[in-house]
Design an enzyme around this catalytic site. Structure first.
Site, mmCIF file in Angstrom:
data_model
loop_
_atom_site.group_PDB
_atom_site.id
_atom_site.type_symbol
_atom_site.label_atom_id
_atom_site.label_comp_id
_atom_site.label_asym_id
_atom_site.label_seq_id
_atom_site.Cartn_x
_atom_site.Cartn_y
_atom_site.Cartn_z
ATOM 1 N N LYS A 10 26.547 -4.519 -1.969
ATOM 2 C CA LYS A 10 28.139 -4.123 -1.973
ATOM 3 C C LYS A 10 28.756 -3.317 -0.746
ATOM 4 O O LYS A 10 29.759 -3.100 -0.564
ATOM 5 C CB LYS A 10 28.034 -2.931 -2.939
ATOM 6 C CG LYS A 10 27.952 -3.970 -4.346
ATOM 7 C CD LYS A 10 28.639 -3.515 -5.726
ATOM 8 C CE LYS A 10 27.785 -3.225 -6.317
ATOM 9 N NZ LYS A 10 27.613 -2.078 -7.594
ATOM 10 N N ARG A 49 10.980 3.710 3.346
ATOM 11 C CA ARG A 49 11.163 2.756 4.839
ATOM 12 C C ARG A 49 12.253 2.139 5.012
ATOM 13 O O ARG A 49 12.927 1.266 3.845
ATOM 14 C CB ARG A 49 9.445 1.780 4.263
ATOM 15 C CG ARG A 49 9.590 0.681 4.979
ATOM 16 C CD ARG A 49 8.363 0.236 4.961
ATOM 17 N NE ARG A 49 6.947 0.448 4.724
ATOM 18 C CZ ARG A 49 5.970 0.435 4.759
ATOM 19 N NH1 ARG A 49 5.828 -1.128 4.687
ATOM 20 N NH2 ARG A 49 4.635 0.313 5.100
ATOM 21 N N ARG A 79 1.022 -1.006 0.219
ATOM 22 C CA ARG A 79 0.596 -0.060 0.144
ATOM 23 C C ARG A 79 1.101 0.847 -0.097
ATOM 24 O O ARG A 79 0.361 2.768 -0.879
ATOM 25 C CB ARG A 79 -0.986 -0.004 1.057
ATOM 26 C CG ARG A 79 -2.050 -0.605 0.600
ATOM 27 C CD ARG A 79 -2.449 -1.096 2.511
ATOM 28 N NE ARG A 79 -1.793 -2.116 2.698
ATOM 29 C CZ ARG A 79 -1.319 -3.190 2.248
ATOM 30 N NH1 ARG A 79 -2.980 -3.693 1.717
ATOM 31 N NH2 ARG A 79 -0.717 -4.530 2.953
ATOM 32 N N THR A 80 1.481 1.359 0.586
ATOM 33 C CA THR A 80 2.527 2.631 0.584
ATOM 34 C C THR A 80 2.806 2.818 -0.385
ATOM 35 O O THR A 80 3.112 4.531 -0.580
ATOM 36 C CB THR A 80 3.775 2.342 2.475
ATOM 37 O OG1 THR A 80 2.653 2.071 3.252
ATOM 38 C CG2 THR A 80 3.860 3.970 2.644
ATOM 39 N N HIS A 123 4.554 5.869 11.500
ATOM 40 C CA HIS A 123 4.595 5.455 10.203
ATOM 41 C C HIS A 123 3.326 6.368 9.901
ATOM 42 O O HIS A 123 2.416 7.008 9.791
ATOM 43 C CB HIS A 123 3.712 4.407 9.916
ATOM 44 C CG HIS A 123 3.393 3.926 8.313
ATOM 45 N ND1 HIS A 123 4.012 4.704 7.363
ATOM 46 C CD2 HIS A 123 2.698 2.491 8.043
ATOM 47 C CE1 HIS A 123 3.589 4.147 6.240
ATOM 48 N NE2 HIS A 123 3.220 3.046 6.645
HETATM 49 N N1 CP Z 1 -0.026 0.143 5.646
HETATM 50 C C1 CP Z 1 0.671 -0.018 5.528
HETATM 51 O O1 CP Z 1 1.698 0.596 5.723
HETATM 52 O O2 CP Z 1 0.678 -1.286 4.583
HETATM 53 P P1 CP Z 1 2.607 -1.749 3.279
HETATM 54 O O3 CP Z 1 2.985 -2.593 4.466
HETATM 55 O O4 CP Z 1 1.227 -2.647 2.399
HETATM 56 O O5 CP Z 1 2.722 -0.152 2.943
#
Ligand code: CP
Length: 302
Positions: free
Chosen positions: A80, A101, A51-52, A129
């Site tokens: 590396k 991320r 999703r993100t 998040h």
């Molecule tokens: N909600 C969320 O962070 O989903 P993903 O891990 O799929 O990005």
């Protein structure tokens, strides 16, 4: 917000957060706007995501922008031995904004301190998040018609769930009553509870989900975060601790919204999806509008 990194949700004021929700509403009404055509966004995912990553990419594409990046570090020079510092300084040469991320808590903050372009934290370990929180606030506002004075129940892995940490902190601005449901081992960390205490808000802790279903305006379900457990047997023991079943939502409030940041593993029975109270897939869609708003505001295009 122009050029300002978003690492923790409280890097942005309540007013900034509300502004993002307001601009997101505009994007929901008109999702295709060609305002990003001269910009390149970098999307660096050192940890899995559906999703993100894809909603950020969809957001940038709908704005006419270009995306560069990767969805796993194993195809990059990290393999590396390149440091995060050198990776960020390099990618900043190729882009106007970096979305990252990373499994390491604090890595996004570090990146923002050395990067010449703004950084958006798309999740750092079990810490925060913040963009999920913005779409969660948007979803709550849309379904409840307000953000103030709600009873919000968080259920599941409150220890490692970064979406929970960021959302609890954000909801402290809205006079929320918190209902925290978790196994003893996965309680909300004290460092997050501190934000609730500072605002003198009410919170109660429970082990049984049935203790909160009838009180809640919002049920925020979360999965047990398998990847954060050092002992796989401990995860196996606890993984199905909570399963929200259809019969459990029969006597809930009329206005109840059932949310989940997703991915779902087993904590909401599929039958619940048919309930008009189930909102998690719409919640994921709202991520596109909110991320369009965030990108536009950081780049000074709105
Ligand atoms: N909600 C969320 O962070 O989903 P993903 O891990 O799929 O990005």
């Amino acid at each position: 917000m122009k050029n300002k990194s978003l690492i923790s949700i409280n890097d942005y004021s309540k007013e900034d957060q509300l502004k993002i929700l307001e601009v997101a509403e505009e994007f929901e009404k008109k999702p295709v706007q060609n305002i990003l055509q001269d910009h390149v966004i970098a999307s660096l995912f050192f940890e899995p995501s559906t999703r993100t990553r894809l909603s950020f990419e969809s957001a940038a594409n709908r704005l006419g922008g270009k995306i560069v990046g990767f969805s796993e570090a194993s195809n990059t020079s990290v393999k590396k031995g390149e440091s995060l510092r050198d990776s960020i300084l390099t990618v900043a040469n190729y882009s106007d904004l970096i979305i990252m991320r990373n499994p390491l808590e604090g890595s996004a903050r570090f990146a923002s301190e050395i990067s010449p372009v703004p950084i958006i934290n798309a999740g750092d370990g079990s810490n925060q998040h913040p963009t999920q929180t913005l779409l969660d606030l948007y979803s709550i506002k849309k379904t409840q018609n307000k953000l103030e004075n709600l009873h919000v129940a968080f259920i599941g892995d409150l220890k490692y769930g970064r979406t929970v940490h960021s959302l609890v902190i954000a909801l402290c601005n809205f006079n929320t009553t918190f209902h925290l449901v978790s196994p003893q081992e996965l309680k909300l960390p004290s460092s997050v509870k501190m934000f609730i205490k500072e605002k003198n808000l009410e919170y109660n802790q429970y082990v049984d989900i049935e203790d909160v279903t009838e009180k809640a305006d919002v049920l925020y379900m979360t999965r047990i975060q398998k990847e954060r457990f050092s002992d796989p047997l401990e995860y196996e023991r606890i993984k199905d601790f909570y399963v929200l079943r259809k019969n459990m939502i029969e006597n809930t409030k009329e206005n109840l919204t059932i949310m989940h940041p997703l991915p779902r593993v087993n904590e909401i029975e599929i039958e619940v999806d048919k309930s008009p109270k189930a909102y998690y897939f719409q919640q994921a869609l709202n991520g596109v509008y909110v991320r369009q708003a965030l990108i536009s505001l950081i780049l000074g295009l709105k």
